[in-house]
Design a protein around this motif. Structure first.
Motif, PDB file in Angstrom:
ATOM      1  N   LEU A 281      96.514 -31.922  44.427  1.00 15.97           N
ATOM      2  CA  LEU A 281      95.942 -31.074  43.383  1.00 15.97           C
ATOM      3  C   LEU A 281      95.896 -29.610  43.803  1.00 15.97           C
ATOM      4  O   LEU A 281      96.155 -28.708  43.003  1.00 15.97           O
ATOM      5  CB  LEU A 281      94.523 -31.554  43.042  1.00 15.97           C
ATOM      6  N   ALA A 282      95.579 -29.363  45.068  1.00 18.50           N
ATOM      7  CA  ALA A 282      95.375 -27.987  45.526  1.00 18.50           C
ATOM      8  C   ALA A 282      96.672 -27.218  45.679  1.00 18.50           C
ATOM      9  O   ALA A 282      96.650 -26.001  45.843  1.00 18.50           O
ATOM     10  CB  ALA A 282      94.620 -27.997  46.863  1.00 18.50           C
ATOM     11  N   LYS A 283      97.818 -27.903  45.611  1.00 20.55           N
ATOM     12  CA  LYS A 283      99.072 -27.181  45.819  1.00 20.55           C
ATOM     13  C   LYS A 283      99.608 -26.563  44.537  1.00 20.55           C
ATOM     14  O   LYS A 283     100.531 -25.756  44.591  1.00 20.55           O
ATOM     15  CB  LYS A 283     100.127 -28.112  46.417  1.00 20.55           C
ATOM     16  N   HIS A 284      99.029 -26.879  43.392  1.00 19.94           N
ATOM     17  CA  HIS A 284      99.678 -26.509  42.145  1.00 19.94           C
ATOM     18  C   HIS A 284      99.146 -25.242  41.500  1.00 19.94           C
ATOM     19  O   HIS A 284      99.930 -24.402  41.075  1.00 19.94           O
ATOM     20  CB  HIS A 284      99.575 -27.667  41.146  1.00 19.94           C
ATOM     21  N   ARG A 285      97.834 -25.114  41.403  1.00 22.31           N
ATOM     22  CA  ARG A 285      97.321 -24.019  40.582  1.00 22.31           C
ATOM     23  C   ARG A 285      96.078 -23.405  41.193  1.00 22.31           C
ATOM     24  O   ARG A 285      95.247 -24.077  41.798  1.00 22.31           O
ATOM     25  CB  ARG A 285      96.976 -24.544  39.174  1.00 22.31           C
ATOM     26  N   SER A 286      95.965 -22.093  40.967  1.00 21.34           N
ATOM     27  CA  SER A 286      94.816 -21.360  41.474  1.00 21.34           C
ATOM     28  C   SER A 286      93.518 -21.854  40.851  1.00 21.34           C
ATOM     29  O   SER A 286      92.507 -22.007  41.545  1.00 21.34           O
ATOM     30  CB  SER A 286      95.018 -19.872  41.190  1.00 21.34           C
ATOM     31  N   ASP A 287      93.526 -22.087  39.537  1.00 24.98           N
ATOM     32  CA  ASP A 287      92.272 -22.493  38.897  1.00 24.98           C
ATOM     33  C   ASP A 287      91.828 -23.872  39.371  1.00 24.98           C
ATOM     34  O   ASP A 287      90.626 -24.138  39.495  1.00 24.98           O
ATOM     35  CB  ASP A 287      92.391 -22.442  37.366  1.00 24.98           C
ATOM     36  N   ILE A 288      92.787 -24.734  39.698  1.00 24.40           N
ATOM     37  CA  ILE A 288      92.412 -26.047  40.240  1.00 24.40           C
ATOM     38  C   ILE A 288      91.842 -25.896  41.644  1.00 24.40           C
ATOM     39  O   ILE A 288      90.865 -26.568  42.005  1.00 24.40           O
ATOM     40  CB  ILE A 288      93.621 -26.997  40.237  1.00 24.40           C
ATOM     41  N   ARG A 289      92.413 -25.002  42.431  1.00 25.03           N
ATOM     42  CA  ARG A 289      91.851 -24.774  43.770  1.00 25.03           C
ATOM     43  C   ARG A 289      90.419 -24.256  43.678  1.00 25.03           C
ATOM     44  O   ARG A 289      89.554 -24.641  44.462  1.00 25.03           O
ATOM     45  CB  ARG A 289      92.726 -23.786  44.550  1.00 25.03           C
ATOM     46  N   GLU A 290      90.171 -23.390  42.720  1.00 26.04           N
ATOM     47  CA  GLU A 290      88.810 -22.893  42.559  1.00 26.04           C
ATOM     48  C   GLU A 290      87.881 -24.009  42.102  1.00 26.04           C
ATOM     49  O   GLU A 290      86.745 -24.118  42.583  1.00 26.04           O
ATOM     50  CB  GLU A 290      88.789 -21.740  41.560  1.00 26.04           C
ATOM     51  N   LEU A 291      88.362 -24.847  41.200  1.00 26.17           N
ATOM     52  CA  LEU A 291      87.560 -25.989  40.741  1.00 26.17           C
ATOM     53  C   LEU A 291      87.219 -26.911  41.897  1.00 26.17           C
ATOM     54  O   LEU A 291      86.064 -27.345  42.059  1.00 26.17           O
ATOM     55  CB  LEU A 291      88.334 -26.740  39.656  1.00 26.17           C
ATOM     56  N   ILE A 292      88.212 -27.207  42.732  1.00 26.40           N
ATOM     57  CA  ILE A 292      87.968 -28.078  43.883  1.00 26.40           C
ATOM     58  C   ILE A 292      86.971 -27.429  44.841  1.00 26.40           C
ATOM     59  O   ILE A 292      86.089 -28.095  45.400  1.00 26.40           O
ATOM     60  CB  ILE A 292      89.295 -28.378  44.612  1.00 26.40           C
ATOM     61  N   GLY A 293      87.093 -26.119  45.004  1.00 26.50           N
ATOM     62  CA  GLY A 293      86.218 -25.418  45.939  1.00 26.50           C
ATOM     63  C   GLY A 293      84.750 -25.508  45.581  1.00 26.50           C
ATOM     64  O   GLY A 293      83.897 -25.533  46.469  1.00 26.50           O
ATOM     65  N   VAL A 294      84.439 -25.527  44.279  1.00 27.78           N
ATOM     66  CA  VAL A 294      83.030 -25.587  43.872  1.00 27.78           C
ATOM     67  C   VAL A 294      82.574 -27.007  43.593  1.00 27.78           C
ATOM     68  O   VAL A 294      81.430 -27.215  43.191  1.00 27.78           O
ATOM     69  CB  VAL A 294      82.797 -24.708  42.622  1.00 27.78           C
ATOM     70  N   SER A 295      83.446 -27.983  43.833  1.00 27.92           N
ATOM     71  CA  SER A 295      83.106 -29.373  43.503  1.00 27.92           C
ATOM     72  C   SER A 295      82.416 -30.110  44.637  1.00 27.92           C
ATOM     73  O   SER A 295      81.962 -31.244  44.446  1.00 27.92           O
ATOM     74  CB  SER A 295      84.387 -30.133  43.135  1.00 27.92           C
ATOM     75  N   GLY A 296      82.373 -29.505  45.834  1.00 27.16           N
ATOM     76  CA  GLY A 296      81.817 -30.196  46.989  1.00 27.16           C
ATOM     77  C   GLY A 296      82.864 -30.861  47.854  1.00 27.16           C
ATOM     78  O   GLY A 296      82.528 -31.566  48.814  1.00 27.16           O
ATOM     79  N   ALA A 297      84.147 -30.628  47.558  1.00 25.11           N
ATOM     80  CA  ALA A 297      85.199 -31.294  48.321  1.00 25.11           C
ATOM     81  C   ALA A 297      85.343 -30.720  49.723  1.00 25.11           C
ATOM     82  O   ALA A 297      85.687 -31.455  50.661  1.00 25.11           O
ATOM     83  CB  ALA A 297      86.531 -31.176  47.572  1.00 25.11           C
ATOM     84  N   ILE A 298      85.113 -29.419  49.888  1.00 27.56           N
ATOM     85  CA  ILE A 298      85.374 -28.793  51.191  1.00 27.56           C
ATOM     86  C   ILE A 298      84.515 -29.387  52.302  1.00 27.56           C
ATOM     87  O   ILE A 298      85.039 -29.823  53.334  1.00 27.56           O
ATOM     88  CB  ILE A 298      85.215 -27.269  51.079  1.00 27.56           C
ATOM     89  N   PRO A 299      83.191 -29.437  52.165  1.00 31.18           N
ATOM     90  CA  PRO A 299      82.415 -30.055  53.254  1.00 31.18           C
ATOM     91  C   PRO A 299      82.715 -31.536  53.435  1.00 31.18           C
ATOM     92  O   PRO A 299      82.521 -32.077  54.535  1.00 31.18           O
ATOM     93  CB  PRO A 299      80.957 -29.824  52.826  1.00 31.18           C
ATOM     94  N   ALA A 300      83.214 -32.206  52.383  1.00 29.03           N
ATOM     95  CA  ALA A 300      83.565 -33.620  52.518  1.00 29.03           C
ATOM     96  C   ALA A 300      84.881 -33.811  53.266  1.00 29.03           C
ATOM     97  O   ALA A 300      85.107 -34.857  53.881  1.00 29.03           O
ATOM     98  CB  ALA A 300      83.647 -34.266  51.141  1.00 29.03           C
TER      99      ALA A 300
END
Length: 474
Positions: A205-224
């Motif tokens: 998911l993170a390789k395709h679009r900037s807005d998806i990367r931002e969505l993932i970033g605020v979803s709690g995925a990074i610390p997980a």
């Protein structure tokens, strides 16, 4: 130009490591060209261990290193703006205000990949998105995401493999349930297989679009994702490393990745991961070093030795990634010292002899940076670096000659001993030729270096005359 003279890692409490607090060879002067040419063809014996996204770019610190950086700007025609605080040609400014920060980092990284590596090999998870972001703004049009704790809609993460993730086919409202399902799949209570799959899908998911990367970033995925960087499952570790690399293209995600304590686990992956994981960990650390304060932290967490190992034993792309990351980190003097102590000079001198691989020029730039400190200059001389650089001026293409003369200036500007070695290596004829036929910058640098050598010879003549006069008086 950025200077890290004042940047420090927060002081650790007693018993706490800096990472936790912040997250002889003999001298061989005057070797002949044949000797160094033969030595450069020998495989490097330095220990090391051998993934995929070159992020090539060079920043610099104040002082003589500015010559290296200015040369890079002139020859490669790029600027690192926020990442290395240099000035340069601006990209098209007609972009949406809401996406300007997104495009700044992505456009920058695309240009670096084109300038410093074979673009045909730039096939990382994020290359296609970098291309699109460099062409036009990716407008942030999604609604505020739901909390990661909210129930996720029933989705099959395997559907992502065949799903069209273009903005028209997959608006954020459609992607969001998959993101939330991935976050749940990364939970501490999830099965190992589920966590591996979830990390792989976030990577996708993170390789395709900037807005998806931002969505993932605020979803709690990074610390997980961060705990998976220490996973004993090499596939899970590689997916986590690459997912964080892709997410780090979003500027605000870099701060979140740093705050999640990812630097030291990324260094662990750099040491222990697969070849792809090591390369992508180097690139992720390069991206995080865009935050100036992180450069000292990354060095303190032990990144320099495994980067040096990647120089010695990595693939061509791995070497490029390591070179770029080392140069960025070595804008901090303490990291220069760490690089010299870790044995970076010998593989750098060997890389100067690898013509046509895309590593030669970058090796010269890093070598010139490390020559900015006394111990670096001494190590370069001991490794035969002067001979290798003179050979590049004799036989190399125009760009290599320009990089080589700047590195030699760094070595010889304050060292009469090194100037004498340079004369003994037969450097004067190729320098004279370069001063007459090179680019404007190469001519200027060659003339400056020749001026130093003239001063050296005049000084020797004066001393010899004084000795002779004293002898006659006696």
């Amino acid at each position: 130009m950025v200077s890290l003279a004042g940047s420090q890692i927060p002081s650790p409490s007693p018993g706490q490591s800096p990472c936790a607090a912040a997250a002889g060879t003999h001298r061989r002067p005057g070797r002949s060209m044949r000797t160094i040419r033969s030595a450069l063809q020998q495989p490097d014996s330095a220990p090391g261990s051998p993934g995929a996204a070159p992020r090539d770019g060079f920043g610099g610190d104040a002082g003589d290193d500015s010559d290296i950086e200015n040369l890079t700007d002139s020859v490669i025609d790029f600027h690192l703006s926020e990442l290395a605080a240099t000035a340069g040609p601006a990209h098209p400014a007609a972009v949406a205000k809401s996406s300007s920060a997104i495009n700044a980092a992505a456009t920058e990284l695309l240009d670096l990949s084109r300038d410093f590596s074979d673009y045909s090999s730039f096939n990382s998870d994020i290359s296609g998105e970098l291309e699109r972001l460099a062409m036009a703004a990716a407008a942030w049009a999604g609604a505020a995401p739901r909390s990661a704790d909210a129930p996720a809609a029933a989705v099959d993460l395997n559907d992502l493999e065949s799903m069209d993730l273009s903005p028209d086919a997959a608006p954020l409202e459609r992607v969001e349930p998959f993101v939330l399902a991935c976050v749940q799949g990364l939970g501490p209570d999830a099965a190992p297989d589920a966590r591996r799959v979830a990390a792989a899908r976030i990577r996708l998911l993170a390789k395709h679009r900037s807005d998806i990367r931002e969505l993932i970033g605020v979803s709690g995925a990074i610390p997980a994702l961060v705990p998976l960087l220490r996973s004993t499952d090499p596939v899970a570790q590689e997916n986590a490393v690459t997912a964080l690399l892709n997410l780090s293209l979003e500027e605000r995600n870099r701060s979140a990745i740093t705050a999640a304590g990812a630097i030291k686990p990324l260094v662990y992956a750099l040491r222990t991961g697969t070849a792809a994981a090591k390369q992508n960990a180097a690139c992720a650390l390069l991206s995080l070093s865009g935050i100036e304060e992180n450069r000292a932290t990354i060095g303190a967490c032990g990144a320099i030795p495994p980067l040096v190992a990647l120089l010695s034993a990595g693939s061509t792309r791995g070497k490029k990634d390591a070179l770029t990351t080392l140069y960025r980190l070595c804008s901090a003097r303490r990291n220069k010292e760490r690089a010299v102590s870790a044995g970076a000079i010998v593989p750098l001198v060997h890389l100067i002899g690898e013509r046509g691989s895309g590593t030669c020029e970058k090796a010269m730039v890093v070598l010139g940076s490390l020559a900015g400190i006394a111990e670096g200059r001494e190590a370069v001389v001991e490794a035969g670096g002067i001979s290798a650089l003179v050979e590049a001026i004799e036989d190399g293409p125009a760009k290599e000659k320009e990089f080589a003369v700047v590195a030699l200036l760094q070595l010889c500007s304050d060292s009469p001993h090194n100037r004498a070695l340079l004369v003994r290596e037969g450097a004067i004829p190729p320098l004279v030729a370069l001063s007459q036929s090179g680019s404007a910058r190469a001519k200027h640098k060659a003339e400056t270096l020749l001026g130093y050598l003239r001063e050296q010879r005049q000084g020797v003549g004066c001393r010899a005359g004084s000795v002779a006069a004293t002898s006659l008086a006696r």
